[in-house]
Design a protein around this motif. Structure first.
Motif, PDB file in Angstrom:
ATOM      1  N   LEU A  74       9.226   3.816   2.026  1.00  0.00           N
ATOM      2  CA  LEU A  74       8.123   3.514   1.195  1.00  0.00           C
ATOM      3  C   LEU A  74       8.128   1.782   0.929  1.00  0.00           C
ATOM      4  N   GLU A  75       6.867   1.182   1.069  1.00  0.00           N
ATOM      5  CA  GLU A  75       7.173  -0.165   0.734  1.00  0.00           C
ATOM      6  C   GLU A  75       5.856  -0.268  -0.262  1.00  0.00           C
ATOM      7  N   GLU A  88       4.407  -5.546  -5.901  1.00  0.00           N
ATOM      8  CA  GLU A  88       4.027  -4.314  -6.047  1.00  0.00           C
ATOM      9  C   GLU A  88       2.852  -4.147  -6.797  1.00  0.00           C
ATOM     10  N   ALA A  89       2.455  -4.924  -7.957  1.00  0.00           N
ATOM     11  CA  ALA A  89       1.368  -4.828  -8.761  1.00  0.00           C
ATOM     12  C   ALA A  89       0.165  -5.077  -8.098  1.00  0.00           C
ATOM     13  N   GLN A  90       0.207  -6.296  -7.288  1.00  0.00           N
ATOM     14  CA  GLN A  90      -0.976  -6.626  -6.448  1.00  0.00           C
ATOM     15  C   GLN A  90      -1.218  -5.637  -5.712  1.00  0.00           C
ATOM     16  N   ALA A  91      -0.374  -4.921  -4.937  1.00  0.00           N
ATOM     17  CA  ALA A  91      -0.606  -3.843  -3.945  1.00  0.00           C
ATOM     18  C   ALA A  91      -1.102  -2.781  -4.633  1.00  0.00           C
ATOM     19  N   SER A  92      -0.714  -2.248  -5.997  1.00  0.00           N
ATOM     20  CA  SER A  92      -1.437  -1.244  -6.777  1.00  0.00           C
ATOM     21  C   SER A  92      -2.656  -1.478  -7.183  1.00  0.00           C
ATOM     22  N   GLN A  93      -3.118  -2.744  -7.462  1.00  0.00           N
ATOM     23  CA  GLN A  93      -4.255  -3.153  -8.102  1.00  0.00           C
ATOM     24  C   GLN A  93      -5.227  -2.838  -6.856  1.00  0.00           C
ATOM     25  N   ALA A  94      -4.733  -3.340  -5.569  1.00  0.00           N
ATOM     26  CA  ALA A  94      -5.681  -3.355  -4.454  1.00  0.00           C
ATOM     27  C   ALA A  94      -6.149  -1.896  -4.085  1.00  0.00           C
ATOM     28  N   VAL A  95      -4.968  -1.049  -4.101  1.00  0.00           N
ATOM     29  CA  VAL A  95      -5.419   0.326  -3.839  1.00  0.00           C
ATOM     30  C   VAL A  95      -6.510   1.061  -4.677  1.00  0.00           C
ATOM     31  N   LYS A 154     -10.017   4.108   3.975  1.00  0.00           N
ATOM     32  CA  LYS A 154      -8.827   4.609   3.053  1.00  0.00           C
ATOM     33  C   LYS A 154      -7.654   3.630   2.995  1.00  0.00           C
ATOM     34  N   VAL A 155      -7.325   3.465   1.924  1.00  0.00           N
ATOM     35  CA  VAL A 155      -6.241   2.489   1.479  1.00  0.00           C
ATOM     36  C   VAL A 155      -5.177   3.230   0.768  1.00  0.00           C
ATOM     37  N   ALA A 156      -4.046   3.009   1.064  1.00  0.00           N
ATOM     38  CA  ALA A 156      -2.772   3.893   0.284  1.00  0.00           C
ATOM     39  C   ALA A 156      -1.532   2.794   0.502  1.00  0.00           C
ATOM     40  N   ILE A 157      -0.703   3.138  -0.417  1.00  0.00           N
ATOM     41  CA  ILE A 157       0.801   2.435  -0.335  1.00  0.00           C
ATOM     42  C   ILE A 157       1.437   2.904   0.757  1.00  0.00           C
ATOM     43  N   SER A 158       1.811   1.789   1.732  1.00  0.00           N
ATOM     44  CA  SER A 158       2.632   1.829   2.963  1.00  0.00           C
ATOM     45  C   SER A 158       3.784   2.907   2.874  1.00  0.00           C
ATOM     46  N   ASN A 159       3.852   4.007   3.418  1.00  0.00           N
ATOM     47  CA  ASN A 159       4.942   5.156   3.583  1.00  0.00           C
ATOM     48  C   ASN A 159       5.120   5.657   4.987  1.00  0.00           C
ATOM     49  N   PRO A 160       5.332   4.810   6.009  1.00  0.00           N
ATOM     50  CA  PRO A 160       5.162   5.586   7.234  1.00  0.00           C
ATOM     51  C   PRO A 160       6.456   6.372   7.336  1.00  0.00           C
TER      52      PRO A 160
END
Length: 915
Positions: free
Chosen positions: A750-751, A803-810, A824-830
Motif C-alpha cells: 500500500l502506497e 498522503e493528504a494530497q493523494a486522498s484529496q485527489a482520489v 477510476k482512481v484509487a490509492i495504489s495497493n498493487p
C-alpha cells in the motif's frame, strides 16, 4: 490538506513581498495614466479575482479540509486588500491546520501594521501566543520578543519583555544553529536599559549562553571577555569547554542536515538517535520539533515523538499540545487520533472535551473504512472504562450502550455509503458489545439478540463465528442454548463443518443424554454426507473445466503445428540453400555461435565450413550476385554477424558487471549510448548488447567495469530515463545458481501517497494527465503503464508529495471524464507478485525434456526435415543459461562429442540429388 502547502505558502509570501504600487497594503500611490484600455483590463482582472474568491469560498464550504484552497483564498484576499475577509480566512484555516512559519509571519506583520492602540496590541499578543504553539520556530519567537520591546513604556513592559525572552530561550535557546540570535537579542535588550544594578543580569545571560553548545560560541566567548572587566570564573570556563566538546559531537549531524535535500528524514532520525543516547529531554524535544517543522505531514514522525512524550516526559501541557498538533497536521491518520484520546484519558481531561475530540476525529476524512472501526473501538473502550459495573444502572452505562448502538448504525450508514464496502464485516463492534452485556452486565438475553443480528449479516457460514458465540454461551449462558447454537452451526457452516460437528459431539459426550447423542450423531452424519457430495460435484466440475482448458490448449497447439507444417511443405530450391541456412540459423544459430570450435575447420585457418560452401557453390564457384538483390543483402548481414565472434559472459566477473534492461528496441548505437551514460560511474571495460537472430537489439545488455565500486555506483542509474523509457540497472546474477533472484522495480504494498488510475484513453499523454492531477497537489512523478512494445495500456501511477494530497485527489478525480473516458482512481495497493511454487517447479524439472530437442520456442526443428539424415549433425544437446554461459548437459558431459564425418562438396551435392 496538501503537502505542497508549506512550499506554496513560501512562494506566496515571496510574491506578497513585492506588492505592486497602489496596492492597499503597500501604502504606495497608484498612478492614473489615463489609459482607458489599462483601466478596462484592471476592472476585468478585479472581476475575475472576485469571481475566483467566491468560487474558493464555495469550495471550502463543501470541503473545509482543502489545504491548497485555503492558501489560494488567503493569497487572493491579501492581493485585493480585503482585510476583514482576509482575517476571517486566516482564522478559519488556523482552526483546522497548524500554520507554517511563513503564513504566521505574514499574518503577524499584517496585524502589527494595523495595531495602534493598546487594545489592538493585546490582540497581537494573543496571536503570537497561538503562533508559538503550532511549531517551535526561532524566527517567530524572535519576532515576538522584538514586538514586545515596543510596549516597554507601558506598565510592566520590561518584565513582560523579559518573560517572553525567557520563554523563548526555554523553547529554542538550545537550537544549535539559530539559538544564538535569541541570546544576542536578549543581551542587547538588557544593554539598552542598562543600569548599574542590572550588570549582573548581563553577566548571567553570557554565562548561561556559554554553557550551551551553539554555533559561533567562540565569538560569544570573545565578546564576553571584552565586555567583562573581571576575569571569567573557572566554573564558567569549565562549562564553556564542555559545551565546545558537545558542539563538536553535534557538528556532523548539523552539517548533514545542511547538505541534505528535503525531507531530510534520515538525517533527522540519526540526530534524534544521537540525542536519545545522551538523554537530555530538552534537547531531544527540540530536535524532534525541528524535524517536525520540516516534515509536519509525516505521521510516523509524530507518532514517535508522541510516544516519547507519553513514556518519558509525561508533562500534561507538552503531551497534549503535541498530540493536538499531530492530528491537525495529519488528520487522515487514525493512529494519531487514537493516541490523542488515550493521552487525554491518561491526563484526566474532562469527559466533554474527549467526546468533542472524538467527534472531530469522525469528521477527519479517513481513507479506509477500517479506520472508522478502529476509532470507534478506541472511544468505546474509553467509555467502558468509565462505567462502574457494580451498579445495575448508571448514566455512564447508558451512555456506553447508546454509543455502541450509534457505532453500529454509523458503520452501516455513513461508512458503507462512502466506501461502498463494510468497514466491519465480522461485526467486531457488536461482538464486543455482546461480551460487555454478557460478562459485565449479566444480560445474556441482550447478548443473544446481538449475536443473532451478527449471524444474519452473512457470518453464519463461518465456523469461527459460531464457536465464538458458543464459547460465550458456555461461559455465561446455559447448556440448552449451547446445544441450540451448535445445531445451527452444523446446519449453516460451510467452511469447516467437520470442526463444529466435532464440538457438538464433544458437548453431548460430556453433558447430553442418549437421545441428545443420537440426535447429534444423526445430524452430523447427514450434514457431512451432504458436504462430501457437494465437494465431489465441485471437484468433478473443476476437473471438467480443467479438461476443457487442456483440450483447447491442445487444439491451439495442433493448429500452430499445422500452420508451421504448411510452411515447411514449400521445399526450397537448390539455389536457395543460403536462404535455408539463414532460416536454420534463426532457430538454432545462436547456440552454434556460442560454440565457435564446432564450426571452424580443423586446420585452424579460421574459415567457416558454411562460408566455404557458399563461396564455392554446390557444383563449383558461383558468380557474384547483384548488389541490390535482397537475398544478397541478407546474406551479407548474416555473414557480417558471423564474422564477429560472440563474447561470452564470464560469471566470475558478476561483481564488476551490471545488467541493463528495459531499453528501447530502436536504439541505434547501444554501445556508444550506454558507454556515454556509464562512464560517469567509472572506467567501462566492455559493453555487450544482446541482439536477436535477425540482428535487432533486444533491449538489454551487460556493462562490465574495471572496478567493483564502479558497478555499485552504476546501480544508482536505475530508472534513469533513456530515449523515453526508464532504464533498469540491476546486479548481474546467474539465475541457474540463484533461481529465486528477482528484482521487481515497483512497490507491491500500500502506497498512500500514490494513485492508481485506470480507464485512461490510450491517446492520453503524460503531460495531459499531469495537467489533470496537479490541480489537487504537487505531482512528483507520473508513470504510464505500457506493454513491451511501448504501447499504453490505459493505466497510470501518479505520485504526490504526501498522503493528504493523494486522498484529496482520489475524492475529486474518481469518476472524472478524460477524453470521453470515465477514469477510476484509487490509492495504489498493487498485489504481491506470484512466485512459482518451488516444489512444483522441481517436479516439473525432473520430467522436463532438454530445450534443444524442441528448439528455441518448444517446437520441433522443422528446418532439419529438409536435409538428408546423413547430413544432420549428431551433436550433443547444449543447455544455455540466461546470462549467456554455456554448460554441458549432465547426460553428455562425461563423453566427448562424436566427430562428424567430413564430406567434400561433390559428396554433399550427390547426397542432395539422391531420389
Amino acid at each position: 490538506m496538501a503537502a505542497a502547502g508549506a512550499e506554496a505558502a513560501a512562494v506566496a509570501a515571496e510574491e506578497e513581498k513585492r506588492l505592486p504600487e497602489g496596492d492597499p497594503e503597500s501604502g504606495g500611490d497608484s498612478e492614473d495614466e489615463g489609459d482607458s484600455d489599462s483601466s478596462g483590463d484592471g476592472e476585468d482582472e478585479e472581476k475575475e479575482n472576485e469571481a475566483e474568491i467566491q468560487r474558493l469560498e464555495e469550495q471550502l464550504s463543501i470541503n473545509a479540509f482543502d489545504y491548497n484552497c485555503h492558501l489560494d483564498l488567503i493569497k487572493l484576499l491579501r492581493q485585493e486588500g480585503e482585510l476583514v475577509k482576509l482575517r476571517r480566512a486566516r482564522q478559519k484555516m488556523s482552526e483546522l491546520f497548524p500554520l507554517t512559519e511563513e503564513i504566521w509571519l505574514d499574518w503577524l506583520k499584517d496585524e502589527i501594521k494595523m495595531a495602534s492602540e493598546s487594545s489592538e496590541r493585546e490582540k497581537v499578543y494573543e496571536l503570537f501566543e497561538r503562533a508559538v504553539k503550532d511549531y517551535i520556530c526561532p524566527e517567530i519567537w524572535l519576532e515576538y520578543a522584538q514586538y514586545s520591546i515596543g510596549g516597554i513604556g507601558q506598565e510592566g513592559g520590561i518584565e513582560k519583555v523579559r518573560s517572553i525572552f525567557e520563554r523563548a530561550l526555554t523553547a529554542v535557546g538550545l537550537h544549535v544553529t539559530k539559538g544564538t540570535a535569541l541570546w544576542e537579542a536578549y543581551r542587547e535588550f538588557e544593554n539598552a536599559i542598562l543600569e548599574t544594578a542590572q550588570l549582573e543580569k548581563i553577566h548571567t545571560l553570557f554565562r548561561r549562553q556559554l554553557g550551551i553548545p551553539l554555533l559561533d560560541m567562540e565569538a560569544s566567548y570573545a565578546e564576553y571577555e571584552e565586555w567583562s572587566e573581571d576575569p571569567i570564573p573557572e566554573t564558567i570556563l569549565k562549562n564553556y569547554k564542555k559545551a565546545l566538546q558537545q558542539l563538536e559531537k553535534c557538528k556532523p549531524y548539523e552539517e548533514a542536515l545542511l547538505g541534505a535535500e528535503t525531507p531530510k528524514l534520515a538525517e533527522y532520525q540519526a540526530y534524534i538517535d544521537f540525542e536519545m543516547k545522551a538523554g537530555d529531554p530538552a534537547r531531544i524535544q527540540l530536535i524532534y520539533e525541528r524535524a517536525l517543522a520540516e516534515n509536519c505531514l509525516v505521521p510516523d514522525l509524530w507518532a514517535r515523538y508522541n510516544q516519547y512524550l507519553d513514556r518519558q516526559l509525561k508533562v500534561k501541557e507538552l503531551v497534549l499540545s503535541a498530540h493536538d498538533r499531530a492530528v491537525r497536521n495529519c488528520p487522515w491518520t487514525v493512529g494519531l487520533w487514537i493516541r490523542y484520546l488515550l493521552a487525554m484519558e491518561r491526563h484526566r481531561v474532562d469527559h466533554g472535551i474527549i467526546s468533542e475530540m472524538f467527534e472531530k476525529a469522525l469528521n477527519a476524512g479517513f481513507i479506509q473504512a477500517t479506520d472508522y472501526v478502529e476509532i470507534w473501538q478506541a472511544y468505546l473502550d474509553y467509555l467502558r472504562r468509565r462505567v462502574d459495573f457494580t451498579q445495575d444502572s448508571s448514566k455512564e452505562l447508558e451512555e456506553l450502550r447508546s454509543a455502541f448502538a450509534r457505532a453500529v448504525e454509523y458503520l452501516k450508514q455513513e461508512v458503507e455509503e462512502r466506501f461502498s464496502e463494510s468497514g466491519d464485516p465480522s461485526c467486531t463492534i457488536m461482538q464486543n458489545w455482546a461480551r460487555v452485556e454478557a460478562r459485565l452486565c449479566n444480560n445474556m438475553q441482550k447478548a443473544r439478540e446481538l449475536w443473532d443480528n451478527i449471524m444474519t449479516k452473512g457470518n453464519a457460514k463461518y465456523a469461527n463465528m459460531w464457536l465464538e458465540y458458543y464459547n460465550l454461551e458456555r461461559a455465561h449462558g446455559d447448556t440448552q442454548h449451547c446445544r441450540k447454537a451448535l445445531h445451527r452451526a452444523v446446519q449453516c457452516t460451510s467452511d469447516y463443518p467437520e470442526h463444529v460437528c466435532e464440538v457438538l459431539l464433544t458437548l453431548e459426550r460430556i453433558e447430553g443424554t442418549l437421545e441428545d447423542w443420537d440426535a447429534a450423531v444423526q445430524k452430523t452424519e447427514n450434514r457431512l454426507a451432504r458436504v462430501n457430495e457437494q465437494r465431489a460435484k465441485a471437484a468433478e466440475k473443476e476437473a471438467a473445466l480443467a479438461k476443457q482448458e487442456e483440450e483447447k490448449a491442445e487444439q491451439r497447439k495442433q493448429a500452430r503445428a499445422e500452420k508451421k507444417a504448411s510452411k515447411k511443405a514449400k521445399k526450397p530450391r537448390i539455389g536457395d540453400k543460403r536462404k535455408a541456412d539463414d532460416d536454420d540459423e534463426g532457430e538454432w544459430g545462436q547456440e552454434e555461435e556460442e560454440q565457435p570450435s564446432k564450426r571452424h575447420k580443423g586446420d585452424g585457418d579460421g574459415v567457416l565450413e558454411e562460408d566455404m560452401e557458399v563461396e564455392m557453390g554446390l557444383f563449383g564457384r558461383s558468380g557474384p550476385e547483384k548488389p541490390d538483390h535482397p537475398a544478397n543483402q541478407k546474406e551479407k548481414a548474416s555473414t557480417s554477424r558471423k564474422d564477429i565472434p560472440k563474447v561470452l559472459h564470464d560469471s566470475t566477473k558478476d561483481n564488476v558487471t551490471v545488467f541493463v534492461s528495459n531499453l528501447s528496441y530502436n536504439m541505434a548505437d547501444p554501445e556508444g549510448k550506454l558507454k556515454e551514460l556509464f562512464e560517469s560511474c567509472g572506467e567501462v571495460a566492455e559493453i555487450r548488447p544482446v541482439f536477436s537472430n535477425k540482428g535487432t537489439f533486444r533491449g538489454y545488455c551487460y556493462v562490465e567495469f574495471k572496478e567493483e565500486k564502479s558497478a555499485l555506483q552504476a546501480l544508482g542509474l536505475d530508472r534513469k530515463v533513456v530515449e523515453g523509457r526508464p532504464m533498469f540497472v540491476s546486479p548481474c546474477v546467474d539465475k541457474n545458481k540463484n533461481p529465486d533472484f528477482k528484482v521487481f522495480r515497483y512497490s507491491t504494498t500500500l502506497e498512500k501517497h500514490k494513485l492508481f488510475i485506470s480507464g485512461l484513453p490510450f491517446s492520453c499523454t503524460k503531460e495531459e494527465l499531469e495537467d489533470v492531477c496537479k490541480a489537487h497537489g504537487n505531482v512528483k512523478d507520473i508513470r504510464l503503464v505500457t506493454n513491451r512494445a511501448g504501447k499504453p495500456k490505459g493505466l497510470a501511477y501518479v505520485e504526490y508529495e504526501n498522503e493528504a494530497q493523494a486522498s484529496q485527489a482520489v475524492l475529486k478525480m474518481d469518476g472524472l471524464t478524460v477524453k470521453e473516458h470515465v477514469i477510476k482512481v484509487a490509492i495504489s495497493n498493487p498485489p504481491l507478485r506470484k512466485l512459482p511454487d518451488k516444489a512444483e517447479a522441481g517436479r516439473a524439472a525432473q520430467f522436463a525434456v532438454p530445450r534443444q530437442i524442441y528448439g528455441a520456442r518448444g517446437k520441433g526443428r522443422t528446418q532439419l526435415s529438409m536435409m538428408p539424415r546423413a547430413l544432420q549433425r549428431q551433436s550433443n544437446p547444449v543447455a544455455k543459461a540466461e546470462n549467456g554461459m554455456v554448460q554441458n548437459s549432465p547426460a553428455t558431459s562425461s563423453e566427448p562429442p562424436e566427430e562428424p564425418k567430413k564430406m567434400s562438396n561433390a559428396d554433399f551435392a550427390k547426397m542432395l540429388l539422391k531420389k
